[in-house]
Write a protein that holds these residues in place. Structure first.
Motif, PDB file in Angstrom:
ATOM      1  N   VAL A 142       0.960  -1.239  -0.146  1.00 43.34           N
ATOM      2  CA  VAL A 142      -0.032   0.006   0.090  1.00 43.34           C
ATOM      3  C   VAL A 142       0.932   1.542   0.044  1.00 43.34           C
ATOM      4  N   GLU A 143       0.394   2.290  -0.252  1.00 46.36           N
ATOM      5  CA  GLU A 143       0.722   3.533  -0.003  1.00 46.36           C
ATOM      6  C   GLU A 143       0.843   4.210   1.345  1.00 46.36           C
ATOM      7  N   ILE A 144       1.821   4.752   1.882  1.00 48.69           N
ATOM      8  CA  ILE A 144       1.631   5.411   3.138  1.00 48.69           C
ATOM      9  C   ILE A 144       2.669   6.611   3.010  1.00 48.69           C
ATOM     10  N   LYS A 145       1.834   8.094   3.094  1.00 50.90           N
ATOM     11  CA  LYS A 145       2.337   8.944   2.791  1.00 50.90           C
ATOM     12  C   LYS A 145       2.649  10.231   4.174  1.00 50.90           C
ATOM     13  N   PRO A 146       3.660  10.290   4.622  1.00 56.26           N
ATOM     14  CA  PRO A 146       3.709  11.034   5.716  1.00 56.26           C
ATOM     15  C   PRO A 146       3.374  12.677   5.322  1.00 56.26           C
ATOM     16  N   VAL A 147       2.769  13.110   6.153  1.00 61.47           N
ATOM     17  CA  VAL A 147       2.258  14.843   5.824  1.00 61.47           C
ATOM     18  C   VAL A 147       2.694  15.373   7.364  1.00 61.47           C
ATOM     19  N   ILE A 148       3.410  16.494   7.286  1.00 58.60           N
ATOM     20  CA  ILE A 148       3.761  17.077   8.350  1.00 58.60           C
ATOM     21  C   ILE A 148       2.469  18.139   8.726  1.00 58.60           C
ATOM     22  N   ILE A 149       2.057  18.232  10.294  1.00 51.70           N
ATOM     23  CA  ILE A 149       1.107  19.224  10.384  1.00 51.70           C
ATOM     24  C   ILE A 149       1.408  19.556  11.873  1.00 51.70           C
ATOM     25  N   ASP A 150       0.926  20.936  12.363  1.00 47.91           N
ATOM     26  CA  ASP A 150       0.944  21.301  13.663  1.00 47.91           C
ATOM     27  C   ASP A 150      -0.409  21.932  13.866  1.00 47.91           C
ATOM     28  N   PHE A 151      -1.243  21.284  14.798  1.00 50.81           N
ATOM     29  CA  PHE A 151      -2.400  21.829  14.816  1.00 50.81           C
ATOM     30  C   PHE A 151      -2.433  23.198  15.711  1.00 50.81           C
ATOM     31  N   LEU A 152      -1.382  23.423  16.242  1.00 51.98           N
ATOM     32  CA  LEU A 152      -1.342  24.804  16.839  1.00 51.98           C
ATOM     33  C   LEU A 152      -0.949  25.894  15.796  1.00 51.98           C
ATOM     34  N   GLU A 195      -1.485  28.065   9.549  1.00 52.33           N
ATOM     35  CA  GLU A 195      -0.646  27.778   8.254  1.00 52.33           C
ATOM     36  C   GLU A 195      -0.362  26.541   7.741  1.00 52.33           C
ATOM     37  N   SER A 196       0.215  25.759   9.180  1.00 53.13           N
ATOM     38  CA  SER A 196       0.519  24.470   8.794  1.00 53.13           C
ATOM     39  C   SER A 196      -0.644  23.439   8.505  1.00 53.13           C
ATOM     40  N   ILE A 197      -1.782  23.755   9.076  1.00 57.15           N
ATOM     41  CA  ILE A 197      -3.011  22.958   8.802  1.00 57.15           C
ATOM     42  C   ILE A 197      -3.483  23.453   7.339  1.00 57.15           C
ATOM     43  N   ARG A 198      -3.440  24.467   6.913  1.00 50.92           N
ATOM     44  CA  ARG A 198      -3.768  24.865   5.548  1.00 50.92           C
ATOM     45  C   ARG A 198      -2.647  24.017   4.573  1.00 50.92           C
ATOM     46  N   GLU A 199      -1.598  24.088   4.980  1.00 51.05           N
ATOM     47  CA  GLU A 199      -0.499  23.309   4.005  1.00 51.05           C
ATOM     48  C   GLU A 199      -0.759  21.960   4.028  1.00 51.05           C
ATOM     49  N   ALA A 200      -1.050  21.306   4.874  1.00 54.40           N
ATOM     50  CA  ALA A 200      -1.231  19.966   5.114  1.00 54.40           C
ATOM     51  C   ALA A 200      -2.569  19.545   4.231  1.00 54.40           C
ATOM     52  N   ALA A 201      -3.657  20.344   4.436  1.00 48.25           N
ATOM     53  CA  ALA A 201      -4.704  20.028   3.810  1.00 48.25           C
ATOM     54  C   ALA A 201      -4.683  20.053   2.214  1.00 48.25           C
ATOM     55  N   SER A 202      -3.835  21.325   1.932  1.00 45.64           N
ATOM     56  CA  SER A 202      -3.718  21.315   0.497  1.00 45.64           C
ATOM     57  C   SER A 202      -2.772  20.366  -0.232  1.00 45.64           C
ATOM     58  N   LYS A 203      -1.774  20.072   0.631  1.00 46.34           N
ATOM     59  CA  LYS A 203      -0.923  18.894  -0.043  1.00 46.34           C
ATOM     60  C   LYS A 203      -1.782  17.864  -0.304  1.00 46.34           C
ATOM     61  N   ILE A 204      -2.518  17.182   0.460  1.00 47.43           N
ATOM     62  CA  ILE A 204      -3.456  16.217   0.041  1.00 47.43           C
ATOM     63  C   ILE A 204      -4.478  16.465  -0.923  1.00 47.43           C
ATOM     64  N   PHE A 259      -9.060  21.629   9.918  1.00 44.58           N
ATOM     65  CA  PHE A 259      -8.496  20.288   8.983  1.00 44.58           C
ATOM     66  C   PHE A 259      -9.579  19.636   8.206  1.00 44.58           C
ATOM     67  N   THR A 260     -10.707  18.927   8.960  1.00 41.25           N
ATOM     68  CA  THR A 260     -11.849  18.306   8.265  1.00 41.25           C
ATOM     69  C   THR A 260     -12.286  19.227   7.324  1.00 41.25           C
ATOM     70  N   GLN A 261     -12.676  20.699   7.873  1.00 40.72           N
ATOM     71  CA  GLN A 261     -13.434  21.349   6.944  1.00 40.72           C
ATOM     72  C   GLN A 261     -12.779  21.779   5.621  1.00 40.72           C
ATOM     73  N   ARG A 262     -11.351  22.032   5.721  1.00 40.48           N
ATOM     74  CA  ARG A 262     -10.631  21.963   4.481  1.00 40.48           C
ATOM     75  C   ARG A 262     -10.894  20.898   3.370  1.00 40.48           C
ATOM     76  N   LEU A 263     -10.820  19.582   4.033  1.00 39.29           N
ATOM     77  CA  LEU A 263     -10.896  18.365   3.217  1.00 39.29           C
ATOM     78  C   LEU A 263     -12.422  18.042   2.700  1.00 39.29           C
ATOM     79  N   LEU A 264     -13.252  18.788   3.310  1.00 37.93           N
ATOM     80  CA  LEU A 264     -14.800  18.113   3.419  1.00 37.93           C
ATOM     81  C   LEU A 264     -15.292  18.403   2.025  1.00 37.93           C
ATOM     82  N   LYS A 265     -14.922  19.327   1.064  1.00 39.11           N
ATOM     83  CA  LYS A 265     -15.602  19.694  -0.123  1.00 39.11           C
ATOM     84  C   LYS A 265     -15.253  18.497  -1.048  1.00 39.11           C
TER      85      LYS A 265
END
Length: 246
Positions: free
Chosen positions: A55-65, A68-77, A122-128
């Motif tokens: 399978v594919e397992i892709k690490p994505v860096i995120i800091d919930f504090l 900008e990190s949240i936005r970047e992680a969601a955008s990457k996905i 983060f969920t909201q950014r992926l929800l669409k």
């Protein structure tokens, strides 16, 4: 159960998070593993899982504090333009174990940022993406503490109670899009998060269980995998306890 599905999992290197990633991979899902940093141990674990399960397992860096990190992680996905079949909001902290009267408001706010506001943004950014697909499953990791209340855990209990409320609300809102939303409320799980608890409190909590032991992280992972799969396609809006018969 999850063959060819693509799952997003936050808090992927914690005890429960790693178990959820392991179970998803064993069930042939591809995973975006969200974590704060990638060290050598994490790299070896991910590579081994990929090879063992094809399978594919892709690490994505995120800091919930960090918004900008949240936005970047969601955008990457999203930019990978691959279907998202499930989101597991597992990232969280216990915070300081102290009475409300002794808890700093800044500490409460920080706990909420990590346990509630960050994951919801983060969920909201992926929800669409999920709404356009008209399918998906969201699993939020809560805690029995949010249902029963625990002494000296005001910030943690309150933030997880917010997760429960969001689960109920979103399950209703997203049902027309064939998106299910559930929460898992574990009891005492054998992870490093228990290190903040006193031995007296651990003993007291174990004495309240019908099954006199800690939960294994993989037991949470297996329940999560079930809720992500089509085998649970009529289950939504539930806060499911997995607590050894507390």
């Amino acid at each position: 159960m999850l063959k060819n599905k693509n799952i997003v999992i936050t808090g992927a290197t914690g005890g429960i998070g790693r178990a959820i990633v392991n179970e998803c991979a064993k069930n042939h899902a591809n995973v975006w593993a969200l974590l704060r940093k990638v060290d050598d141990d994490t790299k070896m674990w991910i590579e081994a899982l990929k090879i063992q399960n094809n399978v594919e397992i892709k690490p994505v860096i995120i800091d919930f504090l960090d918004r900008e990190s949240i936005r970047e992680a969601a955008s990457k996905i999203i930019e990978e333009n691959i279907g998202i079949d499930g989101i597991v909001n597992n990232a969280g902290v216990v915070g300081n174990i102290e009475l409300f009267s002794m808890t700093r408001m800044d500490d409460i706010k920080e706990t909420f940022e990590i346990n509630f506001f960050g994951p919801m943004e983060f969920t909201q950014r992926l929800l669409k993406r999920l709404m356009r697909q008209k399918k998906g499953s969201i699993v939020n990791i809560s805690s029995i503490a949010s249902l029963d209340g625990e002494p000296g855990q005001f910030a943690y209990v309150s933030s997880k109670a917010a997760i429960n409320g969001a689960t109920k609300k979103l399950s209703n809102e997203l049902a027309p899009f064939n998106i299910r939303v559930n929460a898992i409320a574990p009891g005492m799980v054998d992870t490093n998060m228990l290190s903040n608890m006193t031995e007296e409190l651990k003993k007291d909590m174990l004495n309240k269980l019908a099954i006199k032991r800690l939960a294994k992280p993989e037991e949470i992972g297996k329940l999560c995998t079930f809720l992500l799969s089509d085998n649970s396609e009529f289950i939504t809006g539930q806060i499911i306890r997995i607590d050894g018969g507390r």
